[in-house]
Design an enzyme around this catalytic site. Structure first.
Site, PDB file in Angstrom:
ATOM      1  N   THR A  45       0.705  -1.317   0.043  1.00  0.00           N
ATOM      2  CA  THR A  45      -0.082   0.129  -0.051  1.00  0.00           C
ATOM      3  C   THR A  45       0.908   1.306  -0.060  1.00  0.00           C
ATOM      4  O   THR A  45       2.138   1.206   0.410  1.00  0.00           O
ATOM      5  CB  THR A  45      -0.966   0.158   1.308  1.00  0.00           C
ATOM      6  OG1 THR A  45      -0.152   0.141   2.536  1.00  0.00           O
ATOM      7  CG2 THR A  45      -1.789  -1.247   1.225  1.00  0.00           C
ATOM      8  N   GLY A  46       0.324   2.415  -0.422  1.00  0.00           N
ATOM      9  CA  GLY A  46       1.331   3.524  -0.613  1.00  0.00           C
ATOM     10  C   GLY A  46       2.320   3.319  -1.654  1.00  0.00           C
ATOM     11  O   GLY A  46       3.253   3.762  -1.476  1.00  0.00           O
ATOM     12  N   ALA A  47       1.860   2.801  -2.687  1.00  0.00           N
ATOM     13  CA  ALA A  47       2.881   2.188  -3.771  1.00  0.00           C
ATOM     14  C   ALA A  47       3.393   3.498  -4.589  1.00  0.00           C
ATOM     15  O   ALA A  47       4.150   3.149  -5.685  1.00  0.00           O
ATOM     16  CB  ALA A  47       2.372   0.907  -4.051  1.00  0.00           C
ATOM     17  N   SER A  48       2.703   4.192  -4.688  1.00  0.00           N
ATOM     18  CA  SER A  48       2.754   5.356  -5.778  1.00  0.00           C
ATOM     19  C   SER A  48       4.018   6.227  -5.514  1.00  0.00           C
ATOM     20  O   SER A  48       4.403   6.838  -6.672  1.00  0.00           O
ATOM     21  CB  SER A  48       1.489   6.183  -5.884  1.00  0.00           C
ATOM     22  OG  SER A  48       1.372   6.976  -4.735  1.00  0.00           O
ATOM     23  N   GLY A  50       7.659   7.366  -2.953  1.00  0.00           N
ATOM     24  CA  GLY A  50       8.585   7.162  -1.610  1.00  0.00           C
ATOM     25  C   GLY A  50       8.689   5.730  -1.462  1.00  0.00           C
ATOM     26  O   GLY A  50       9.419   4.912  -2.352  1.00  0.00           O
ATOM     27  N   ILE A  51       8.860   5.360  -0.281  1.00  0.00           N
ATOM     28  CA  ILE A  51       9.397   4.054   0.368  1.00  0.00           C
ATOM     29  C   ILE A  51       8.360   3.082  -0.415  1.00  0.00           C
ATOM     30  O   ILE A  51       9.038   1.969  -0.976  1.00  0.00           O
ATOM     31  CB  ILE A  51       9.096   3.902   1.743  1.00  0.00           C
ATOM     32  CG1 ILE A  51       9.773   5.093   2.610  1.00  0.00           C
ATOM     33  CG2 ILE A  51       9.444   2.415   2.097  1.00  0.00           C
ATOM     34  CD1 ILE A  51       9.604   5.037   4.002  1.00  0.00           C
ATOM     35  N   GLY A  52       7.175   3.050  -0.492  1.00  0.00           N
ATOM     36  CA  GLY A  52       6.473   2.116  -1.152  1.00  0.00           C
ATOM     37  C   GLY A  52       6.904   1.764  -2.694  1.00  0.00           C
ATOM     38  O   GLY A  52       7.076   0.574  -3.108  1.00  0.00           O
ATOM     39  N   TYR A 191      -0.635  12.328  14.426  1.00  0.00           N
ATOM     40  CA  TYR A 191      -0.031  11.233  13.711  1.00  0.00           C
ATOM     41  C   TYR A 191       0.530  10.129  14.778  1.00  0.00           C
ATOM     42  O   TYR A 191       0.428   8.730  14.468  1.00  0.00           O
ATOM     43  CB  TYR A 191       1.195  11.820  12.997  1.00  0.00           C
ATOM     44  CG  TYR A 191       2.224  10.904  12.341  1.00  0.00           C
ATOM     45  CD1 TYR A 191       1.925  10.183  11.204  1.00  0.00           C
ATOM     46  CD2 TYR A 191       3.519  10.717  12.804  1.00  0.00           C
ATOM     47  CE1 TYR A 191       2.718   9.517  10.438  1.00  0.00           C
ATOM     48  CE2 TYR A 191       4.477   9.861  12.286  1.00  0.00           C
ATOM     49  CZ  TYR A 191       4.033   9.253  11.071  1.00  0.00           C
ATOM     50  OH  TYR A 191       5.002   8.274  10.282  1.00  0.00           O
TER      51      TYR A 191
END
Length: 295
Positions: A45-48, A50-52, A191
């Site tokens: 997830t969050g693959a678009s 940065g880290i992902g 956060y």
């Protein structure tokens, strides 16, 4: 642009040295990563960005069938094209983790189309830095942060876990933050609370599912230079590049340790347990001398 003597790979050498000392990263051998993930179905997830994105490219290059999840279809398609251009296999699944019904449908669709998932990397995150004095009329800051960082990942795993347990195998990686292990920091209430909630949830669930062959790794990331961290001035804090952070993710998938954390986190936890009141007073005195700082 030519590199100055004080820079290499786009960042100051002093920061590179400090980051290496404070956050030594484990970079698994390419052979080890390939043996661990070749042919495996890996969800990120969050693959678009940065880290992902960096993790997806590394795992795709090692032979994993990478399932890319984020809100933007266009961004995901670009990442998938890069992975496929390097000989890998990637599938795109646009989804909004704040929409719980959509997340449940996503989980069922993934199982229907791929049969099972071997690895789930919960990387998507939302960060908000804002003093409480500027949050009284912004309850949505807390709801949207808790949805992305906690409730969305929980909803997804509630759909995927039964199959993992029935198959007797599966690995879950939580990309958390070292702040979960440190004293709560002022201005990071939304956060910090959301990341802590999912961290506690996953560690609690891990005790229940380990007997069924499902393992978990909590990665307590230090500062990583991404677009999520960019709005806050961290210029005086050494941090990792997304490539270095992705190495930690690959290590988590390959070695499957229970947790990955900066070497100094345990001493800091021990010290703060002994000096909790003093640390709280330090924060209070420091903030009393400062004006409110917008996030």
């Amino acid at each position: 642009m030519n590199e100055t003597p004080a820079q290499r790979n786009g960042r100051p050498i002093a920061e590179r040295v400090a980051a290496r000392l404070l956050y030594p990263t484990t970079r698994p051998r390419e052979k080890s990563v390939r043996e661990a993930v070749a042919g495996k179905v890996v969800l990120i997830t969050g693959a678009s960005h940065g880290i992902g994105k960096a993790s997806a490219r590394k795992l795709g290059a090692a032979g994993a069938v990478v399932l890319l999840v984020a809100r933007s279809a266009d961004d995901l398609n670009r990442v998938a094209a890069e992975i496929e251009g390097e000989g890998g296999t990637a599938h795109v699944y646009p989804a909004d983790l704040t929409d719980m019904d959509a997340v449940e449908r996503l989980g069922r669709r993934l199982l229907a189309e791929h049969g099972h998932l071997d690895v789930v990397i919960s990387n998507a995150g939302k960060s908000i830095r804002r003093p409480i004095s500027e949050s009284y009329d912004r309850f949505h800051d807390f709801t949207r942060t808790i949805d992305v960082n906690y409730l969305g990942p929980v909803r997804l795993l509630l759909t995927l876990l039964p199959d993992m347990r029935e198959r007797g195998q599966g690995h879950i990686v939580n990309i958390s933050t070292w702040g979960v292990l440190a004293p709560p920091a002022p201005r990071w209430a939304a956060y910090g609370a959301s990341k802590t909630a999912f961290d506690v949830w996953l560690r609690s669930v891990a005790a229940e599912v380990s007997g069924d062959g499902v393992t978990t790794t909590s990665v307590y990331m230090p500062l990583v230079r991404t677009r999520m961290s960019a709005p806050t001035d961290f210029s005086r804090v050494p941090g990792l590049t997304v490539d270095e952070a992705a190495d930690l993710v690959c290590h988590a998938v390959t070695a499957k340790p229970r947790e990955i954390a900066p070497w100094w986190s345990a001493p800091v936890q021990a010290w703060t347990s002994l000096t909790r009141n003093q640390v709280q007073r330090f924060f209070e005195r420091g903030l009393s001398r400062l004006p409110g700082i917008p996030g």
